[in-house]
Design a protein around this motif. Structure first.
Motif, mmCIF file in Angstrom:
data_model
loop_
_atom_site.group_PDB
_atom_site.id
_atom_site.type_symbol
_atom_site.label_atom_id
_atom_site.label_comp_id
_atom_site.label_asym_id
_atom_site.label_seq_id
_atom_site.Cartn_x
_atom_site.Cartn_y
_atom_site.Cartn_z
ATOM 1 N N HIS A 64 1.594 5.694 -7.491
ATOM 2 C CA HIS A 64 1.826 4.583 -8.411
ATOM 3 C C HIS A 64 2.376 3.395 -7.630
ATOM 4 N N ILE A 65 1.917 2.193 -7.989
ATOM 5 C CA ILE A 65 2.369 0.973 -7.321
ATOM 6 C C ILE A 65 2.891 0.000 -8.371
ATOM 7 N N TYR A 66 4.134 -0.394 -8.207
ATOM 8 C CA TYR A 66 4.731 -1.443 -9.034
ATOM 9 C C TYR A 66 5.127 -2.585 -8.111
ATOM 10 N N MET A 67 5.089 -3.804 -8.651
ATOM 11 C CA MET A 67 5.364 -4.976 -7.827
ATOM 12 C C MET A 67 6.401 -5.864 -8.494
ATOM 13 N N ALA A 68 7.238 -6.480 -7.669
ATOM 14 C CA ALA A 68 8.191 -7.463 -8.177
ATOM 15 C C ALA A 68 7.416 -8.692 -8.648
ATOM 16 N N PRO A 69 7.998 -9.506 -9.534
ATOM 17 C CA PRO A 69 7.268 -10.674 -10.052
ATOM 18 C C PRO A 69 6.736 -11.589 -8.961
ATOM 19 N N VAL A 70 7.488 -11.769 -7.901
ATOM 20 C CA VAL A 70 7.024 -12.584 -6.772
ATOM 21 C C VAL A 70 6.845 -11.653 -5.576
ATOM 22 N N SER A 71 5.625 -11.199 -5.385
ATOM 23 C CA SER A 71 5.341 -10.258 -4.305
ATOM 24 C C SER A 71 3.859 -10.296 -3.990
ATOM 25 N N ALA A 72 3.483 -9.667 -2.876
ATOM 26 C CA ALA A 72 2.082 -9.670 -2.453
ATOM 27 C C ALA A 72 1.785 -8.403 -1.677
ATOM 28 N N ILE A 73 0.499 -8.050 -1.673
ATOM 29 C CA ILE A 73 0.045 -6.871 -0.945
ATOM 30 C C ILE A 73 -1.315 -7.170 -0.341
ATOM 31 N N GLY A 74 -1.538 -6.702 0.900
ATOM 32 C CA GLY A 74 -2.849 -6.862 1.522
ATOM 33 C C GLY A 74 -2.769 -7.377 2.939
ATOM 34 N N LEU A 121 -4.986 -2.770 -9.371
ATOM 35 C CA LEU A 121 -4.339 -1.933 -8.359
ATOM 36 C C LEU A 121 -2.974 -1.441 -8.823
ATOM 37 N N GLY A 122 -2.076 -2.363 -9.162
ATOM 38 C CA GLY A 122 -0.712 -1.992 -9.502
ATOM 39 C C GLY A 122 -0.579 -1.504 -10.931
ATOM 40 N N ASP A 123 0.354 -0.570 -11.146
ATOM 41 C CA ASP A 123 0.607 -0.057 -12.492
ATOM 42 C C ASP A 123 1.308 -1.082 -13.364
ATOM 43 N N GLY A 124 2.070 -1.983 -12.738
ATOM 44 C CA GLY A 124 2.775 -2.973 -13.528
ATOM 45 C C GLY A 124 3.717 -3.796 -12.678
ATOM 46 N N ILE A 125 4.367 -4.756 -13.333
ATOM 47 C CA ILE A 125 5.359 -5.611 -12.682
ATOM 48 C C ILE A 125 6.739 -5.165 -13.142
ATOM 49 N N ALA A 126 7.647 -5.004 -12.195
ATOM 50 C CA ALA A 126 9.011 -4.565 -12.508
ATOM 51 C C ALA A 126 9.996 -5.487 -11.813
ATOM 52 N N ILE A 157 7.004 -2.749 -4.548
ATOM 53 C CA ILE A 157 6.841 -3.813 -3.561
ATOM 54 C C ILE A 157 7.814 -4.936 -3.890
ATOM 55 N N ASN A 158 8.825 -5.069 -3.042
ATOM 56 C CA ASN A 158 9.897 -6.033 -3.281
ATOM 57 C C ASN A 158 10.331 -6.662 -1.946
ATOM 58 N N SER A 159 9.569 -7.574 -1.429
ATOM 59 C CA SER A 159 8.543 -8.338 -2.114
ATOM 60 C C SER A 159 7.267 -8.453 -1.278
ATOM 61 N N ASN A 160 7.183 -7.728 -0.157
ATOM 62 C CA ASN A 160 6.007 -7.813 0.705
ATOM 63 C C ASN A 160 5.492 -6.418 1.045
ATOM 64 N N ALA A 161 4.166 -6.293 1.010
ATOM 65 C CA ALA A 161 3.498 -5.090 1.502
ATOM 66 C C ALA A 161 2.325 -5.559 2.342
ATOM 67 N N GLY A 162 2.660 -6.226 3.433
ATOM 68 C CA GLY A 162 1.630 -6.803 4.278
ATOM 69 C C GLY A 162 1.116 -5.835 5.312
ATOM 70 N N SER A 163 -0.138 -6.015 5.676
ATOM 71 C CA SER A 163 -0.760 -5.276 6.768
ATOM 72 C C SER A 163 -0.560 -3.767 6.610
ATOM 73 N N ALA A 164 0.140 -3.134 7.557
ATOM 74 C CA ALA A 164 0.333 -1.682 7.499
ATOM 75 C C ALA A 164 1.077 -1.252 6.241
ATOM 76 N N GLY A 165 1.899 -2.143 5.678
ATOM 77 C CA GLY A 165 2.609 -1.813 4.443
ATOM 78 C C GLY A 165 1.665 -1.555 3.286
ATOM 79 N N SER A 166 0.556 -2.303 3.225
ATOM 80 C CA SER A 166 -0.409 -2.091 2.141
ATOM 81 C C SER A 166 -1.085 -0.733 2.270
ATOM 82 N N LEU A 167 -1.317 -0.287 3.500
ATOM 83 C CA LEU A 167 -1.920 1.030 3.706
ATOM 84 C C LEU A 167 -0.978 2.136 3.237
ATOM 85 N N ILE A 168 0.309 1.950 3.494
ATOM 86 C CA ILE A 168 1.296 2.939 3.059
ATOM 87 C C ILE A 168 1.385 2.970 1.542
#
Length: 491
Positions: free
Chosen positions: A136-146, A229-234, A119-130
């Protein structure tokens, strides 16, 4: 220029010139090949750059839409077929269409190789479902999901009844997808349902009242030794591969620009099939016209091209279709009054290739399609054939009355040469024609035409050469209604 077709009779090989009936065949096949190859180069190049063991990176950016589904499905199949070790979806989306998200979720849940979302840097709405449909889910330091609550295209809330139905269905889909991929199903449900409370042990992670949105730090927080939720921050894709322990070269695939075209082509498949069938009918009905044949070849080429770019078909179905066309032409040109085997096999291969091109099959699935796989292809083909039957019936009734048809019919039925007005015409069986019988060509024999033997005019054919009118000819072979001649000047 003559187009020669080679036909095998027993142990003898004879060459017959095919002219006049299909004067545009070479042109049509060239158009078919050109259009088929036009978009295939880009899609084929994506497969060529992937090697066994590579890590494939696929960007999921912008609105979740049918074109994004087309791109993702094609790249996922390319990665799996090439033996990639993993596929990483680099996501930056605020959401989009739920129906496209459902199709993408279904495609990801069929994957046979490890799947990652970065996730770099948004997984909003339908993106979170995908994202929940990957393992496995990794997220950038500044990112959001939901924040996946369903809303109208205008951004307004759904009516109460429709909202409850939508949330009920999607909640079940999200939970099953999350469970399959090892994620907390309550988190996924809370992304969409504001009445869902998320509680782990005695700790309330999210109270009722609002839909859940997680930052990178919140999503990767460990509770009872397990990330929420996420495996880690990358910080990057390279950082992700190192933290996930992935080995292999990183290969990035990007949209080709044909995805939107592929979506519309697959959506309009019945119309393309209808255009191809009607064009082929008119090409046979009016041999002197080239436009119907060009339209037919273009429609079929676009049909196969669109399904190839959509990740539904490979070039083998095109080869199967062309083989079917060749067999049908062989039946028409050489065995019209004999066997029907070539024609039946040809039609079967053509129909099979059309259905096969529309089947959504993923690596690892059974070779023979299931009823679910065949439902849409059979429906599309049925609609096209039913509409074609109706249109052809109308054309057969009214087309011969049109001036356009009469003009072409006159051109093809009266070839250049001396007038035959008043010349009696009888079947070849009415007079004894044997090898060596002499006669005179009345029309240009190219290779077929008319000749006079005594007081009788009969249809004859040469072995492939042109013979001008008023040229002495001699019979070299008779076979029922068929009389083969050559120039007597050569004797």
């Amino acid at each position: 220029m003559l187009d020669f077709s080679l036909v095998w009779f027993g142990k003898r090989c004879q060459t017959y010139a095919v002219l006049g009936r299909f004067p545009n065949m070479r042109k049509l096949l060239s158009i078919f090949a050109l259009i088929s190859c036009l978009g295939g180069m880009e899609a084929a190049s994506a497969r060529d750059v992937i090697h066994k063991g590579d890590i494939v990176v696929v960007p999921l950016r912008g609105e979740v839409s049918p074109s994004l589904l087309t791109f993702l499905r094609r790249t996922e199949k390319a990665a799996e077929n090439s033996g990639a070790s993993a596929i990483i979806f680099e996501m930056n989306t605020y959401g989009g269409r739920l129906d496209s998200a459902a199709e993408i979720t279904s495609a990801l849940n069929r994957a046979t190789i490890p799947t990652y979302t970065f996730i770099n840097s948004n997984a909003g709405s339908a993106g979170s479902l995908i994202a929940l449909a990957t393992q496995h889910i990794y997220m950038a330091p500044v990112s959001a999901i939901g924040a996946a609550a369903p809303v109208l295209p205008t951004g307004e809330d759904l009516p109460l009844t429709e909202r409850e139905k939508t949330i009920s269905y999607w909640t079940a889909l999200i939970r099953s997808s999350a469970i399959k991929n090892g994620h907390n199903p309550d988190i996924g449900e809370a992304f969409m349902n504001k009445d869902k409370e998320v509680k782990i042990g005695d700790r309330v992670i999210h109270p009722k009242g609002t839909v859940l949105t997680l930052s990178a730090q919140e999503a990767t927080e460990k509770i009872n030794g397990k990330p929420l939720l996420g495996d880690g921050i990358a910080a990057s894709i390279v950082d992700l591969t190192q933290k996930a322990g992935l080995k292999g070269n990183i290969v990035s695939l990007n949209p080709s620009g044909f995805e939107q075209l592929a979506f519309w082509i697959t959506a309009l498949a019945p119309l393309l099939l209808l255009g191809g069938i009607i064009g082929a009918y008119l090409e046979f009905k009016i041999p002197g016209a080239s436009l119907p044949g060009i339209i037919s070849a273009t429609c079929f080429a676009l049909f196969f091209l669109g399904h190839y770019l959509a990740g539904l078909a490979g070039w083998e179905v095109v080869g199967l279709f062309v083989l079917g066309v060749v067999l049908v032409l062989i039946e028409i040109l050489f065995f019209a009054h004999g066997t029907i085997v070539f024609g039946v096999i040809g039609v079967f291969l053509m129909l099979t290739s059309l259905i096969w091109a529309m089947i959504d099959r993923y690596p690892g699935e059974t070779f023979f399609p299931t009823g679910r796989m065949l439902a849409i292809p059979l429906l599309n083909l049925f609609l096209a054939i039913a509409a074609a039957v109706i249109v052809i019936a109308i054309l057969a009734r009214f087309l011969p009355r049109t001036g356009l048809y009469r003009r072409f019919a006159l051109m093809t039925s009266n070839p250049p040469g001396p007038s035959l007005v008043g010349a009696p015409r009888q079947f070849v069986t009415a007079i004894p024609l044997t090898r060596g019988t002499l006669g005179t060509a009345l029309t240009i024999l190219r290779p077929s035409g008319k000749a006079r033997f005594g007081d009788h005019v009969v249809d004859v054919v040469t072995g492939g050469e042109f013979i001008p009118p008023q040229t002495p000819i001699t019979v070299i072979q008779t076979d029922g209604m068929r009389v083969v001649v050559k120039s007597a000047v050569e004797c």
